[in-house]
Design an enzyme around this catalytic site. Sequence first.
Site, short mmCIF file in Angstrom:
data_model
loop_
_atom_site.label_atom_id
_atom_site.label_comp_id
_atom_site.label_asym_id
_atom_site.label_seq_id
_atom_site.Cartn_x
_atom_site.Cartn_y
_atom_site.Cartn_z
N TYR A 190 -3.69 41.22 45.93
CA TYR A 190 -3.16 41.44 47.29
C TYR A 190 -4.26 41.21 48.32
O TYR A 190 -4.07 40.47 49.29
CB TYR A 190 -2.63 42.87 47.39
CG TYR A 190 -2.10 43.26 48.75
CD1 TYR A 190 -0.91 42.73 49.22
CD2 TYR A 190 -2.78 44.17 49.56
CE1 TYR A 190 -0.41 43.09 50.47
CE2 TYR A 190 -2.30 44.55 50.79
CZ TYR A 190 -1.11 44.01 51.24
OH TYR A 190 -0.62 44.38 52.48
N SER B 222 -4.02 42.62 56.57
CA SER B 222 -4.09 44.03 56.15
C SER B 222 -5.54 44.47 56.27
O SER B 222 -6.44 43.61 56.31
CB SER B 222 -3.65 44.11 54.69
OG SER B 222 -4.00 45.34 54.11
N1 LIG Z 1 2.93 49.20 54.95
C1 LIG Z 1 1.62 49.08 54.93
O1 LIG Z 1 0.89 50.07 54.74
C2 LIG Z 1 0.99 47.74 55.19
C3 LIG Z 1 -0.41 47.70 55.40
C4 LIG Z 1 -1.00 46.46 55.61
C5 LIG Z 1 -0.26 45.31 55.66
N2 LIG Z 1 1.08 45.36 55.46
C6 LIG Z 1 1.84 44.11 55.48
O2 LIG Z 1 2.93 44.23 56.37
C7 LIG Z 1 3.95 43.30 55.98
C8 LIG Z 1 5.30 44.01 55.97
O3 LIG Z 1 5.32 44.97 54.95
P1 LIG Z 1 6.06 46.40 55.07
O4 LIG Z 1 5.01 47.42 55.02
O5 LIG Z 1 7.02 46.39 56.19
O6 LIG Z 1 6.78 46.44 53.64
P2 LIG Z 1 8.32 46.33 53.19
O7 LIG Z 1 9.11 47.40 53.83
O8 LIG Z 1 8.27 46.25 51.70
O9 LIG Z 1 8.78 44.94 53.79
C9 LIG Z 1 8.42 43.72 53.20
C10 LIG Z 1 9.29 42.63 53.78
O10 LIG Z 1 8.91 41.38 53.20
C11 LIG Z 1 10.07 40.70 52.73
N3 LIG Z 1 9.76 39.86 51.57
C12 LIG Z 1 9.22 40.24 50.38
N4 LIG Z 1 9.16 39.18 49.56
C13 LIG Z 1 9.69 38.13 50.23
C14 LIG Z 1 9.94 36.77 49.90
N5 LIG Z 1 9.64 36.26 48.68
N6 LIG Z 1 10.50 35.97 50.82
C15 LIG Z 1 10.84 36.46 52.03
N7 LIG Z 1 10.63 37.73 52.42
C16 LIG Z 1 10.07 38.56 51.52
C17 LIG Z 1 11.06 41.83 52.37
O11 LIG Z 1 12.41 41.37 52.50
P3 LIG Z 1 13.41 40.94 51.31
O12 LIG Z 1 13.17 41.87 50.16
O13 LIG Z 1 14.75 41.07 51.96
O14 LIG Z 1 13.05 39.52 51.01
C18 LIG Z 1 10.76 42.83 53.47
O15 LIG Z 1 11.52 42.55 54.62
C19 LIG Z 1 3.53 42.76 54.61
O16 LIG Z 1 2.95 41.47 54.77
C20 LIG Z 1 2.46 43.74 54.15
O17 LIG Z 1 1.54 43.15 53.27
C21 LIG Z 1 1.72 46.55 55.23
#
Ligand SMILES: NC(=O)c1ccc[n+]([C@@H]2O[C@H](COP(=O)([O-])OP(=O)(O)OC[C@H]3O[C@@H](n4cnc5c(N)ncnc54)[C@H](OP(=O)(O)O)[C@@H]3O)[C@@H](O)[C@H]2O)c1
Length: 262
Positions: free
Chosen positions: A152, A139
Site C-alpha cells: 500500500y 496517504s
Molecule cells: N481512511 C483512511 O484512513 C485513509 C488514509 C489515507 C488515505 N486514504 C485513501 O483514501 C481513499 C479513499 O478511501 P476511504 O478511506 O474512503 O475507503 P473506503 O471507504 O474503503 O472507500 C474506497 C473507495 O474506493 C473504491 N474502489 C475500491 N476498489 C476500486 C476499484 N477497483 N475500482 C474503482 N473503485 C474502487 C470503493 O468503491 P467500490 O467498492 O464501489 O468500487 C470505495 O468507493 C483511498 O485511496 C485510500 O487509500 C484513506
Amino acid sequence: MSNLANKVVWITGASSGIGEALAINYSKRGAKVILSSRREEELNRVANSCSGETFCQVLDLSKTDDFERIVNTILNRFKRIDILINNGGISQRSEASKTTLEVDRKLMEVNYFGTVALTKAVLPVMQNQKGGHFVAISSLSGKFGFFLRSAYSASKFALVGFYESLRLEEEKNNINVSIVFPGFVLTKISQNALSGDGQKHGLLDNNQKGGISAEKCASDIIKGVQKEKHQIISGGAEKWGVLIHRLFPRFFYKILRKKSGN
Ligand SMILES: NC(=O)c1ccc[n+]([C@@H]2O[C@H](COP(=O)([O-])OP(=O)(O)OC[C@H]3O[C@@H](n4cnc5c(N)ncnc54)[C@H](OP(=O)(O)O)[C@@H]3O)[C@@H](O)[C@H]2O)c1
C-alpha cells in the site's frame, strides 16, 4: 464557494468514505458531480444524498481498457472536466513476508496503474480546454512506511512521483495538481483492506476508529484544492509526523516503532 458553481468534478471511489463525503460537499457548493466506483447501487445511494446535478458512472480501476470509452461518455454529457479526484483505492493489512506477490500487484494495479491510466485518459481533455485540476489521494503512508502496509505504502509513494512530475510538465497548460496525504480517517478502508492472501481484512482497526471523520477530510481537501495547494495534509495528531519525520528522523522512527499497524 461560488467559483465551484457548475464546475464539473469527477470523483473516483465515490461510493463510500472520503469519496462519498467529497461528492456530497462538492454538490452542496454547486458543482456538477460525476460519481465513479464499481458498485452502482452504492453510487446511486450517494447521488441521492447530493444536492445538484449528478451522474453515476460505473468504473473499475483495474479495467483500464474501458477508460477511453468512459471519458467519451462523460464528455458527451458534460463537455468538460474541471477537476478529477483520484480517490478510489484499497489498503493492505499484512506483513511483507506474509503477502503474496499477487496482492502486491493488485494494490499497484488499482491504486497506481488504474489511477494513472484514468489521469492519462483525462489529460488531453484538460490540455484542450487549457485548464483543469488533478487531485491524487495518496496517504501519510506515501510519506513514510508503516507496519502492515508495504505494498500500500509503495503504491502511495508511486503516486507522489507521478503527480509531482505531471505538475511540472502541465503547468504550461494551466493544469494544477494537488496531492493529498490523509492520516487516519474513519471509513471502511480497513474492512476493505486486503490480507496477505488477498482475502478482505474485514475489521475496523483502532487507528481508523480514532480517526477524523470523512467529512472533515473532504472539507480539508476541498479547501486545499480551492487554494491550489500542491500538498494537502489532513488528519489528527498523526499529521505532525510529516514534520517530525523530516526534522528528526531517528526520533520519528523511535515513536513509530511503538505504534500498531491496526
Ligand atoms: N481512511 C483512511 O484512513 C485513509 C488514509 C489515507 C488515505 N486514504 C485513501 O483514501 C481513499 C479513499 O478511501 P476511504 O478511506 O474512503 O475507503 P473506503 O471507504 O474503503 O472507500 C474506497 C473507495 O474506493 C473504491 N474502489 C475500491 N476498489 C476500486 C476499484 N477497483 N475500482 C474503482 N473503485 C474502487 C470503493 O468503491 P467500490 O467498492 O464501489 O468500487 C470505495 O468507493 C483511498 O485511496 C485510500 O487509500 C484513506
